[in-house]
Write a protein that holds these residues in place. Structure first.
Motif, short mmCIF file in Angstrom:
data_model
loop_
_atom_site.label_atom_id
_atom_site.label_comp_id
_atom_site.label_asym_id
_atom_site.label_seq_id
_atom_site.Cartn_x
_atom_site.Cartn_y
_atom_site.Cartn_z
N VAL A 39 29.95 37.20 49.77
CA VAL A 39 29.49 37.13 51.15
C VAL A 39 29.10 35.69 51.43
N CYS A 40 30.05 34.93 51.95
CA CYS A 40 29.83 33.50 52.22
C CYS A 40 28.96 33.32 53.46
N PRO A 41 28.47 32.09 53.70
CA PRO A 41 27.51 31.90 54.80
C PRO A 41 27.99 32.36 56.17
N ASN A 42 29.28 32.18 56.49
CA ASN A 42 29.74 32.62 57.80
C ASN A 42 29.67 34.13 57.96
N LEU A 43 29.74 34.88 56.86
CA LEU A 43 29.59 36.33 56.92
C LEU A 43 28.13 36.74 56.83
N SER A 44 27.36 36.11 55.94
CA SER A 44 25.94 36.50 55.82
C SER A 44 25.19 36.23 57.12
N ARG A 45 25.63 35.22 57.89
CA ARG A 45 25.01 34.93 59.18
C ARG A 45 25.23 36.09 60.16
N ILE A 46 26.43 36.65 60.16
CA ILE A 46 26.72 37.79 61.03
C ILE A 46 25.88 38.99 60.62
N LEU A 47 25.83 39.27 59.32
CA LEU A 47 25.06 40.42 58.84
C LEU A 47 23.58 40.27 59.20
N LEU A 52 20.76 43.16 59.17
CA LEU A 52 20.99 43.62 57.81
C LEU A 52 20.45 42.67 56.74
N VAL A 53 19.71 41.66 57.15
CA VAL A 53 19.30 40.64 56.20
C VAL A 53 18.37 41.22 55.12
N HIS A 54 17.46 42.10 55.50
CA HIS A 54 16.53 42.66 54.51
C HIS A 54 17.26 43.59 53.55
N LYS A 55 18.21 44.36 54.07
CA LYS A 55 19.00 45.22 53.21
C LYS A 55 19.83 44.39 52.25
N LEU A 56 20.42 43.32 52.77
CA LEU A 56 21.24 42.44 51.94
C LEU A 56 20.41 41.83 50.82
N LYS A 57 19.22 41.36 51.17
CA LYS A 57 18.35 40.77 50.15
C LYS A 57 17.93 41.79 49.11
N SER A 58 17.67 43.01 49.54
CA SER A 58 17.18 44.03 48.61
C SER A 58 18.22 44.39 47.56
N ILE A 59 19.50 44.28 47.89
CA ILE A 59 20.52 44.66 46.92
C ILE A 59 21.16 43.46 46.22
N GLU A 315 34.56 38.64 61.49
CA GLU A 315 34.54 37.68 62.60
C GLU A 315 35.42 38.16 63.75
N ASP A 316 36.62 38.68 63.43
CA ASP A 316 37.48 39.25 64.47
C ASP A 316 36.71 40.29 65.29
N ALA A 317 36.02 41.18 64.57
CA ALA A 317 35.31 42.26 65.24
C ALA A 317 34.22 41.73 66.17
N VAL A 318 33.50 40.71 65.72
CA VAL A 318 32.43 40.14 66.55
C VAL A 318 33.02 39.57 67.84
N VAL A 319 34.11 38.83 67.73
CA VAL A 319 34.74 38.24 68.92
C VAL A 319 35.22 39.33 69.87
N LEU A 320 35.87 40.35 69.32
CA LEU A 320 36.38 41.44 70.15
C LEU A 320 35.22 42.15 70.86
N GLY A 321 34.15 42.44 70.13
CA GLY A 321 33.02 43.12 70.73
C GLY A 321 32.33 42.29 71.80
N ASN A 322 32.17 40.99 71.56
CA ASN A 322 31.53 40.12 72.54
C ASN A 322 32.37 40.05 73.82
N LEU A 323 33.66 39.85 73.66
CA LEU A 323 34.53 39.77 74.85
C LEU A 323 34.48 41.06 75.66
N PHE A 324 34.55 42.20 74.95
CA PHE A 324 34.60 43.47 75.66
C PHE A 324 33.23 43.97 76.11
N SER A 325 32.19 43.22 75.80
CA SER A 325 30.88 43.52 76.40
C SER A 325 30.84 43.03 77.85
#
Length: 458
Positions: A39-47, A52-59, A315-325
Protein backbone atom coordinates in the motif's frame (compact mmCIF):
# COMPACT_ATOMS: atom_id res chain seq x y z
CA UNK A 1 -19.22 -5.92 -13.05
CA UNK A 2 -16.68 -7.54 -10.72
CA UNK A 3 -16.33 -7.46 -6.94
CA UNK A 4 -12.55 -7.23 -6.63
CA UNK A 5 -10.68 -4.36 -5.01
CA UNK A 6 -11.43 -2.01 -7.92
CA UNK A 7 -15.09 -3.00 -8.09
CA UNK A 8 -15.57 -2.45 -4.36
CA UNK A 9 -13.84 0.93 -4.52
CA UNK A 10 -16.04 1.98 -7.44
CA UNK A 11 -19.19 0.79 -5.64
CA UNK A 12 -18.25 2.83 -2.58
CA UNK A 13 -17.22 5.97 -4.48
CA UNK A 14 -20.29 5.96 -6.76
CA UNK A 15 -22.68 4.87 -4.02
CA UNK A 16 -21.46 7.60 -1.72
CA UNK A 17 -22.09 10.04 -4.57
CA UNK A 18 -25.78 9.16 -4.39
CA UNK A 19 -26.17 6.50 -7.07
CA UNK A 20 -27.91 3.13 -6.89
CA UNK A 21 -25.28 0.41 -7.34
CA UNK A 22 -25.67 -3.22 -8.38
CA UNK A 23 -22.47 -5.29 -8.23
CA UNK A 24 -22.44 -8.62 -10.06
CA UNK A 25 -19.74 -11.17 -9.26
CA UNK A 26 -19.30 -14.51 -11.01
CA UNK A 27 -17.75 -16.28 -7.99
CA UNK A 28 -19.90 -18.07 -5.40
CA UNK A 29 -18.05 -16.38 -2.54
CA UNK A 30 -16.26 -13.11 -1.91
CA UNK A 31 -12.67 -12.59 -0.87
CA UNK A 32 -9.09 -12.30 -2.10
CA UNK A 33 -6.35 -14.87 -2.56
CA UNK A 34 -3.98 -15.35 0.36
CA UNK A 35 -1.07 -13.04 -0.39
CA UNK A 36 0.41 -9.67 0.49
CA UNK A 37 -0.03 -6.31 -1.17
CA UNK A 38 1.98 -3.10 -0.91
CA UNK A 39 0.00 0.00 0.00
CA UNK A 40 2.10 2.87 -1.35
CA UNK A 41 1.54 6.50 -0.27
CA UNK A 42 -0.84 7.36 -3.13
CA UNK A 43 -3.10 4.50 -1.99
CA UNK A 44 -2.71 4.92 1.78
CA UNK A 45 -3.73 8.58 1.33
CA UNK A 46 -7.01 7.50 -0.27
CA UNK A 47 -7.69 4.94 2.45
CA UNK A 48 -7.07 7.63 5.08
CA UNK A 49 -9.57 9.95 3.35
CA UNK A 50 -12.08 7.12 3.43
CA UNK A 51 -11.76 6.86 7.21
CA UNK A 52 -9.66 3.69 7.19
CA UNK A 53 -6.44 5.00 8.68
CA UNK A 54 -7.02 3.56 12.16
CA UNK A 55 -8.01 0.19 10.75
CA UNK A 56 -4.96 0.22 8.50
CA UNK A 57 -2.67 1.03 11.41
CA UNK A 58 -4.22 -1.65 13.60
CA UNK A 59 -3.44 -4.42 11.12
CA UNK A 60 -0.22 -3.14 9.55
CA UNK A 61 1.72 -0.83 11.89
CA UNK A 62 4.16 -3.52 13.11
CA UNK A 63 4.75 -4.67 9.52
CA UNK A 64 5.45 -1.15 8.27
CA UNK A 65 8.63 -1.52 6.19
CA UNK A 66 11.64 0.51 7.25
CA UNK A 67 13.63 0.09 4.02
CA UNK A 68 13.27 -1.22 0.50
CA UNK A 69 16.48 -3.16 -0.13
CA UNK A 70 17.86 -4.78 -3.28
CA UNK A 71 20.08 -7.86 -2.99
CA UNK A 72 22.32 -9.76 -5.37
CA UNK A 73 20.58 -13.00 -6.25
CA UNK A 74 23.28 -15.53 -5.32
CA UNK A 75 25.07 -13.99 -2.31
CA UNK A 76 22.41 -11.75 -0.79
CA UNK A 77 24.82 -8.77 -0.97
CA UNK A 78 22.94 -5.49 -0.49
CA UNK A 79 23.03 -3.56 -3.76
CA UNK A 80 20.63 -0.73 -3.02
CA UNK A 81 18.52 0.78 -0.24
CA UNK A 82 15.68 3.29 -0.09
CA UNK A 83 14.31 4.57 3.20
CA UNK A 84 10.53 4.17 3.51
CA UNK A 85 9.45 4.67 7.14
CA UNK A 86 9.44 8.33 8.12
CA UNK A 87 10.91 9.52 4.84
CA UNK A 88 7.78 8.91 2.77
CA UNK A 89 5.54 10.46 5.41
CA UNK A 90 7.78 13.53 5.36
CA UNK A 91 8.20 13.78 1.59
CA UNK A 92 4.73 12.73 0.42
CA UNK A 93 2.42 13.14 3.40
CA UNK A 94 1.44 9.47 3.58
CA UNK A 95 3.11 6.21 4.67
CA UNK A 96 3.89 2.94 2.91
CA UNK A 97 2.24 -0.14 4.40
CA UNK A 98 2.20 -3.83 3.52
CA UNK A 99 -0.94 -5.85 4.25
CA UNK A 100 -2.61 -9.13 3.46
CA UNK A 101 -4.82 -8.70 0.39
CA UNK A 102 -7.75 -10.26 2.22
CA UNK A 103 -7.47 -7.65 4.99
CA UNK A 104 -7.54 -4.78 2.48
CA UNK A 105 -10.46 -6.46 0.75
CA UNK A 106 -12.38 -6.73 4.01
CA UNK A 107 -11.83 -3.02 4.71
CA UNK A 108 -13.18 -2.00 1.31
CA UNK A 109 -16.05 -4.48 1.49
CA UNK A 110 -17.18 -2.99 4.80
CA UNK A 111 -17.13 0.51 3.27
CA UNK A 112 -18.97 -0.51 0.08
CA UNK A 113 -21.59 -2.85 1.56
CA UNK A 114 -24.10 -0.16 2.63
CA UNK A 115 -24.09 1.26 -0.91
CA UNK A 116 -24.36 -1.84 -3.09
CA UNK A 117 -26.76 -4.60 -4.04
CA UNK A 118 -24.34 -7.53 -4.40
CA UNK A 119 -25.29 -10.48 -6.63
CA UNK A 120 -23.00 -13.49 -6.24
CA UNK A 121 -22.76 -16.31 -8.79
CA UNK A 122 -23.86 -13.79 -11.40
CA UNK A 123 -21.64 -14.28 -14.42
CA UNK A 124 -22.05 -11.66 -17.15
CA UNK A 125 -21.97 -13.26 -20.59
CA UNK A 126 -22.83 -10.20 -22.70
CA UNK A 127 -23.75 -6.53 -22.53
CA UNK A 128 -26.07 -4.64 -24.87
CA UNK A 129 -26.74 -1.00 -25.61
CA UNK A 130 -29.66 -1.01 -28.05
CA UNK A 131 -32.39 1.54 -27.43
CA UNK A 132 -34.90 1.95 -25.93
CA UNK A 133 -33.93 -0.44 -23.12
CA UNK A 134 -30.14 -0.42 -23.07
CA UNK A 135 -27.68 -0.56 -21.55
CA UNK A 136 -28.07 -3.94 -19.92
CA UNK A 137 -26.02 -6.92 -18.82
CA UNK A 138 -27.11 -10.48 -19.61
CA UNK A 139 -26.23 -13.07 -16.99
CA UNK A 140 -25.47 -16.73 -17.61
CA UNK A 141 -28.82 -17.54 -16.00
CA UNK A 142 -30.63 -15.45 -18.61
CA UNK A 143 -31.43 -12.65 -16.15
CA UNK A 144 -31.25 -9.15 -17.63
CA UNK A 145 -29.98 -6.27 -15.47
CA UNK A 146 -30.72 -2.78 -16.78
CA UNK A 147 -28.67 0.25 -15.77
CA UNK A 148 -27.73 3.78 -16.73
CA UNK A 149 -24.03 2.90 -16.75
CA UNK A 150 -22.02 -0.34 -16.85
CA UNK A 151 -18.60 -0.24 -15.16
CA UNK A 152 -16.30 -3.09 -16.19
CA UNK A 153 -14.17 -3.89 -13.13
CA UNK A 154 -13.87 -7.54 -14.15
CA UNK A 155 -10.10 -7.83 -14.43
CA UNK A 156 -7.68 -8.91 -17.11
CA UNK A 157 -10.16 -11.40 -18.60
CA UNK A 158 -12.86 -8.72 -18.76
CA UNK A 159 -16.11 -9.49 -20.59
CA UNK A 160 -17.08 -5.81 -20.66
CA UNK A 161 -13.78 -4.94 -22.37
CA UNK A 162 -14.68 -7.26 -25.26
CA UNK A 163 -17.59 -4.96 -26.08
CA UNK A 164 -15.60 -1.75 -25.59
CA UNK A 165 -12.75 -2.86 -27.88
CA UNK A 166 -14.67 -5.20 -30.18
CA UNK A 167 -12.12 -7.96 -29.53
CA UNK A 168 -12.46 -11.22 -27.65
CA UNK A 169 -8.73 -11.61 -26.92
CA UNK A 170 -6.76 -9.47 -24.48
CA UNK A 171 -5.86 -6.61 -26.87
CA UNK A 172 -2.43 -5.14 -27.49
CA UNK A 173 -0.76 -7.70 -25.24
CA UNK A 174 2.63 -9.43 -25.37
CA UNK A 175 3.43 -12.44 -23.15
CA UNK A 176 6.55 -11.83 -21.08
CA UNK A 177 7.40 -15.52 -20.94
CA UNK A 178 7.38 -15.14 -17.15
CA UNK A 179 5.39 -16.80 -14.41
CA UNK A 180 4.75 -15.11 -11.06
CA UNK A 181 4.34 -17.18 -7.90
CA UNK A 182 2.90 -16.26 -4.51
CA UNK A 183 3.96 -17.98 -1.30
CA UNK A 184 2.92 -17.14 2.27
CA UNK A 185 4.89 -18.71 5.14
CA UNK A 186 4.24 -18.71 8.91
CA UNK A 187 7.11 -16.97 10.72
CA UNK A 188 6.79 -18.69 14.11
CA UNK A 189 9.96 -20.74 13.50
CA UNK A 190 11.99 -17.87 11.99
CA UNK A 191 13.09 -16.53 15.38
CA UNK A 192 14.95 -19.77 16.14
CA UNK A 193 16.79 -19.74 12.81
CA UNK A 194 19.77 -17.36 12.57
CA UNK A 195 19.45 -17.37 8.78
CA UNK A 196 15.83 -16.14 8.86
CA UNK A 197 15.43 -14.25 12.13
CA UNK A 198 16.46 -10.90 10.61
CA UNK A 199 13.47 -11.07 8.25
CA UNK A 200 11.16 -10.65 11.26
CA UNK A 201 13.31 -8.52 13.54
CA UNK A 202 13.39 -5.61 11.12
CA UNK A 203 10.54 -5.55 8.62
CA UNK A 204 11.86 -4.52 5.23
CA UNK A 205 10.78 -5.10 1.67
CA UNK A 206 13.59 -7.22 0.28
CA UNK A 207 14.07 -7.73 -3.44
CA UNK A 208 16.60 -10.25 -4.76
CA UNK A 209 17.39 -9.54 -8.42
CA UNK A 210 19.17 -11.80 -10.90
CA UNK A 211 19.32 -13.09 -14.47
CA UNK A 212 15.79 -13.45 -15.81
CA UNK A 213 14.08 -13.56 -12.41
CA UNK A 214 13.59 -11.89 -9.05
CA UNK A 215 12.06 -12.40 -5.57
CA UNK A 216 10.25 -9.93 -3.29
CA UNK A 217 9.57 -10.68 0.39
CA UNK A 218 8.09 -8.90 3.40
CA UNK A 219 6.21 -9.55 6.66
CA UNK A 220 2.43 -9.22 6.97
CA UNK A 221 -0.20 -9.75 9.68
CA UNK A 222 1.73 -8.52 12.69
CA UNK A 223 4.90 -10.24 11.40
CA UNK A 224 3.22 -13.63 11.78
CA UNK A 225 3.43 -14.36 8.05
CA UNK A 226 6.09 -13.81 5.40
CA UNK A 227 4.81 -13.00 1.92
CA UNK A 228 6.88 -13.84 -1.16
CA UNK A 229 6.39 -13.05 -4.84
CA UNK A 230 8.77 -14.86 -7.18
CA UNK A 231 9.07 -14.31 -10.93
CA UNK A 232 10.89 -16.62 -13.33
CA UNK A 233 10.56 -17.83 -16.93
CA UNK A 234 7.82 -20.40 -17.46
CA UNK A 235 4.71 -21.44 -19.35
CA UNK A 236 1.52 -21.14 -17.36
CA UNK A 237 -2.07 -21.47 -18.42
CA UNK A 238 -3.85 -18.77 -16.44
CA UNK A 239 -3.74 -15.01 -15.94
CA UNK A 240 -5.48 -15.29 -12.56
CA UNK A 241 -4.05 -16.06 -9.13
CA UNK A 242 -6.24 -19.09 -8.49
CA UNK A 243 -4.00 -21.65 -10.25
CA UNK A 244 -1.90 -23.96 -8.08
CA UNK A 245 1.81 -23.88 -8.91
CA UNK A 246 4.43 -26.62 -8.76
CA UNK A 247 6.64 -26.30 -5.67
CA UNK A 248 9.47 -28.44 -7.05
CA UNK A 249 9.52 -26.38 -10.23
CA UNK A 250 9.89 -23.15 -8.32
CA UNK A 251 12.56 -24.59 -6.00
CA UNK A 252 14.53 -25.79 -9.02
CA UNK A 253 14.19 -22.34 -10.56
CA UNK A 254 15.95 -20.70 -7.61
CA UNK A 255 18.31 -23.47 -6.50
CA UNK A 256 21.44 -21.36 -7.10
CA UNK A 257 20.11 -18.33 -5.28
CA UNK A 258 20.87 -16.84 -1.85
CA UNK A 259 20.65 -19.63 0.77
CA UNK A 260 18.08 -17.48 2.58
CA UNK A 261 15.74 -17.69 -0.45
CA UNK A 262 16.32 -21.42 -0.78
CA UNK A 263 15.52 -22.00 2.89
CA UNK A 264 12.31 -20.01 2.61
CA UNK A 265 11.20 -22.05 -0.38
CA UNK A 266 12.05 -25.30 1.40
CA UNK A 267 9.41 -24.40 3.98
CA UNK A 268 6.65 -23.62 1.47
CA UNK A 269 3.69 -25.99 1.45
CA UNK A 270 1.72 -24.45 -1.42
CA UNK A 271 2.12 -21.85 -4.15
CA UNK A 272 -0.17 -19.93 -6.50
CA UNK A 273 0.94 -18.96 -10.00
CA UNK A 274 -0.07 -16.61 -12.80
CA UNK A 275 1.22 -15.81 -16.27
CA UNK A 276 2.47 -12.27 -16.77
CA UNK A 277 1.52 -10.13 -19.72
CA UNK A 278 2.72 -6.77 -21.02
CA UNK A 279 -0.44 -4.91 -22.03
CA UNK A 280 -0.03 -1.79 -24.12
CA UNK A 281 -2.45 1.09 -23.46
CA UNK A 282 -5.92 0.74 -24.98
CA UNK A 283 -7.05 3.43 -27.38
CA UNK A 284 -10.18 4.00 -25.32
CA UNK A 285 -11.79 2.73 -22.12
CA UNK A 286 -15.30 3.86 -23.15
CA UNK A 287 -17.93 2.07 -25.24
CA UNK A 288 -19.07 4.03 -28.28
CA UNK A 289 -22.55 4.38 -26.74
CA UNK A 290 -21.08 6.36 -23.84
CA UNK A 291 -22.81 4.01 -21.38
CA UNK A 292 -20.03 1.56 -20.44
CA UNK A 293 -16.54 2.19 -19.12
CA UNK A 294 -13.56 0.16 -17.91
CA UNK A 295 -11.66 0.39 -14.64
CA UNK A 296 -8.53 -1.21 -13.16
CA UNK A 297 -7.05 -4.37 -14.67
CA UNK A 298 -9.79 -4.55 -17.31
CA UNK A 299 -8.19 -1.57 -19.07
CA UNK A 300 -4.65 -1.17 -17.66
CA UNK A 301 -3.28 -4.39 -16.12
CA UNK A 302 0.06 -3.84 -14.43
CA UNK A 303 3.16 -5.99 -14.21
CA UNK A 304 4.09 -6.50 -10.52
CA UNK A 305 7.27 -4.39 -10.58
CA UNK A 306 6.00 -1.03 -9.32
CA UNK A 307 3.50 -2.04 -6.60
CA UNK A 308 0.78 0.03 -8.25
CA UNK A 309 -1.86 -2.33 -9.68
CA UNK A 310 -4.46 -1.96 -6.93
CA UNK A 311 -3.57 1.69 -6.36
CA UNK A 312 -4.35 2.52 -10.00
CA UNK A 313 -7.72 0.74 -9.85
CA UNK A 314 -8.72 2.54 -6.66
CA UNK A 315 -7.56 5.88 -8.06
CA UNK A 316 -9.82 5.18 -11.06
CA UNK A 317 -12.72 4.63 -8.68
CA UNK A 318 -12.08 7.89 -6.81
CA UNK A 319 -12.06 9.90 -10.04
CA UNK A 320 -15.21 8.20 -11.32
CA UNK A 321 -17.03 8.77 -8.03
CA UNK A 322 -15.99 12.41 -7.78
CA UNK A 323 -17.07 13.19 -11.34
CA UNK A 324 -20.41 11.44 -10.93
CA UNK A 325 -21.10 13.26 -7.67
CA UNK A 326 -21.66 16.32 -9.90
CA UNK A 327 -24.15 14.86 -12.39
CA UNK A 328 -27.67 16.28 -12.71
CA UNK A 329 -28.91 14.56 -15.88
CA UNK A 330 -28.20 11.21 -17.57
CA UNK A 331 -27.35 13.00 -20.81
CA UNK A 332 -24.12 14.11 -19.13
CA UNK A 333 -22.83 10.54 -18.65
CA UNK A 334 -20.83 10.32 -21.94
CA UNK A 335 -19.04 13.62 -21.31
CA UNK A 336 -18.21 12.68 -17.74
CA UNK A 337 -16.77 9.37 -18.97
CA UNK A 338 -14.60 11.30 -21.43
CA UNK A 339 -13.39 13.42 -18.52
CA UNK A 340 -12.64 10.26 -16.52
CA UNK A 341 -10.61 8.78 -19.35
CA UNK A 342 -8.83 12.07 -19.94
CA UNK A 343 -7.86 12.32 -16.29
CA UNK A 344 -6.76 8.69 -15.90
CA UNK A 345 -5.47 7.28 -19.21
CA UNK A 346 -2.07 8.98 -19.34
CA UNK A 347 -1.25 8.30 -15.67
CA UNK A 348 -2.23 4.65 -15.84
CA UNK A 349 -0.34 4.17 -19.12
CA UNK A 350 2.79 5.79 -17.68
CA UNK A 351 2.61 3.49 -14.66
CA UNK A 352 2.25 0.46 -16.93
CA UNK A 353 5.40 1.55 -18.79
CA UNK A 354 7.33 2.16 -15.55
CA UNK A 355 6.42 -1.32 -14.32
CA UNK A 356 7.66 -2.88 -17.56
CA UNK A 357 10.95 -0.93 -17.33
CA UNK A 358 11.59 -2.25 -13.84
CA UNK A 359 11.32 -5.80 -15.17
CA UNK A 360 14.22 -5.23 -17.56
CA UNK A 361 16.29 -3.62 -14.79
CA UNK A 362 15.72 -6.43 -12.29
CA UNK A 363 16.35 -9.29 -14.73
CA UNK A 364 19.68 -8.28 -16.30
CA UNK A 365 22.10 -11.17 -16.90
CA UNK A 366 25.50 -11.00 -15.23
CA UNK A 367 27.82 -8.79 -17.25
CA UNK A 368 28.69 -5.18 -17.99
CA UNK A 369 25.13 -3.81 -17.86
CA UNK A 370 24.48 -5.59 -14.58
CA UNK A 371 27.70 -4.17 -13.12
CA UNK A 372 26.67 -0.64 -14.18
CA UNK A 373 23.26 -1.16 -12.61
CA UNK A 374 24.74 -2.36 -9.33
CA UNK A 375 27.23 0.50 -9.19
CA UNK A 376 24.47 3.08 -9.73
CA UNK A 377 22.30 1.46 -7.07
CA UNK A 378 25.19 1.50 -4.58
CA UNK A 379 25.87 5.17 -5.26
CA UNK A 380 22.23 6.01 -4.55
CA UNK A 381 22.40 3.86 -1.41
CA UNK A 382 25.29 5.92 -0.05
CA UNK A 383 23.20 9.06 -0.39
CA UNK A 384 20.18 7.38 1.21
CA UNK A 385 22.21 6.28 4.22
CA UNK A 386 23.77 9.72 4.62
CA UNK A 387 20.38 11.41 4.44
CA UNK A 388 19.02 8.92 6.96
CA UNK A 389 21.76 9.76 9.46
CA UNK A 390 21.09 13.46 9.00
CA UNK A 391 17.34 12.94 9.40
CA UNK A 392 17.84 11.68 12.96
CA UNK A 393 18.60 15.30 13.91
CA UNK A 394 15.81 16.81 11.84
CA UNK A 395 15.07 17.27 8.15
CA UNK A 396 18.12 16.33 6.05
CA UNK A 397 19.66 19.16 4.03
CA UNK A 398 18.95 19.14 0.28
CA UNK A 399 22.58 19.12 -0.77
CA UNK A 400 22.18 16.46 -3.44
CA UNK A 401 19.14 17.72 -5.35
CA UNK A 402 17.91 14.76 -7.38
CA UNK A 403 21.24 13.23 -8.24
CA UNK A 404 19.52 9.87 -8.56
CA UNK A 405 17.28 10.78 -11.48
CA UNK A 406 16.66 7.62 -13.58
CA UNK A 407 18.57 5.49 -11.09
CA UNK A 408 17.90 1.76 -11.60
CA UNK A 409 16.58 1.81 -8.03
CA UNK A 410 13.46 3.74 -8.98
CA UNK A 411 12.55 4.28 -5.32
CA UNK A 412 15.59 6.55 -4.93
CA UNK A 413 14.51 8.88 -7.76
CA UNK A 414 12.81 11.84 -6.07
CA UNK A 415 11.05 12.98 -9.24
CA UNK A 416 9.58 9.55 -9.95
CA UNK A 417 8.46 9.20 -6.35
CA UNK A 418 6.80 12.61 -6.41
CA UNK A 419 5.07 11.81 -9.70
CA UNK A 420 3.76 8.50 -8.38
CA UNK A 421 3.07 9.25 -4.73
CA UNK A 422 1.97 12.92 -4.62
CA UNK A 423 -0.97 12.39 -6.96
CA UNK A 424 -4.38 12.98 -5.40
CA UNK A 425 -7.32 11.88 -7.59
CA UNK A 426 -9.81 14.21 -5.89
CA UNK A 427 -7.50 17.18 -6.47
CA UNK A 428 -7.12 16.13 -10.11
CA UNK A 429 -10.90 16.17 -10.57
CA UNK A 430 -11.36 19.44 -8.71
CA UNK A 431 -8.73 21.13 -10.88
CA UNK A 432 -10.30 19.74 -14.04
CA UNK A 433 -13.74 20.86 -12.91
CA UNK A 434 -12.51 24.38 -12.21
CA UNK A 435 -10.90 24.76 -15.63
CA UNK A 436 -12.78 22.50 -18.06
CA UNK A 437 -16.39 22.09 -16.93
CA UNK A 438 -17.87 25.33 -18.27
CA UNK A 439 -19.97 23.38 -20.74
CA UNK A 440 -21.70 21.41 -17.99
CA UNK A 441 -24.83 22.77 -16.36
CA UNK A 442 -24.64 20.63 -13.23
CA UNK A 443 -25.78 20.94 -9.67
CA UNK A 444 -22.74 20.09 -7.56
CA UNK A 445 -24.78 19.19 -4.48
CA UNK A 446 -24.84 15.49 -3.68
CA UNK A 447 -28.37 15.85 -2.35
CA UNK A 448 -29.63 16.85 -5.81
CA UNK A 449 -28.27 13.79 -7.64
CA UNK A 450 -31.07 12.07 -9.56
CA UNK A 451 -30.70 8.37 -10.25
CA UNK A 452 -32.78 6.85 -13.03
CA UNK A 453 -34.54 3.79 -11.59
CA UNK A 454 -37.19 3.22 -14.25
CA UNK A 455 -35.45 0.02 -15.35
CA UNK A 456 -35.23 -2.13 -12.22
CA UNK A 457 -33.36 -5.45 -12.31
CA UNK A 458 -35.48 -8.33 -13.50
Amino acid sequence: VGCGLGGLAAAYALGRAGHSIIVVESSPSIGEVGAGIQVCPNLSRILAKWGLVHKLKSIAERDKPTWFTFHRYDTGEVLGMSRLEGKLDRDHGAPWYVVHRADLYDMLFAKASPYMDLRMESKVVSVHFEQPFGPCAILQTGEVIFADLIVGADGINSVVRNYVTGQTEIPLSVPTGDLAYRVVLPTRTFVDDPQLRHLVDEPRIRCWIGPGRHVVGYCIRDRKEYNMVLVKPGDGHSYSWTAEGNLEEIRDGFHEWDPCVQKLLSRAESVLESKLLICRPLKTWIHSSGRAVLLGDSCHPMLPYRAQGSAMAIEDAVVLGNLFSRISDNSQIPDLLKAYEGLRHARASATQAASARNRSVYHLPDGLEQEKRDAAMKLAMEEELLNYEWSKDGDPPSVFGNRNRDNPNAWSDKNKNAEQFDYDPDTAVDEWWASESNGFQMDQSLESVEVDSKFPAR
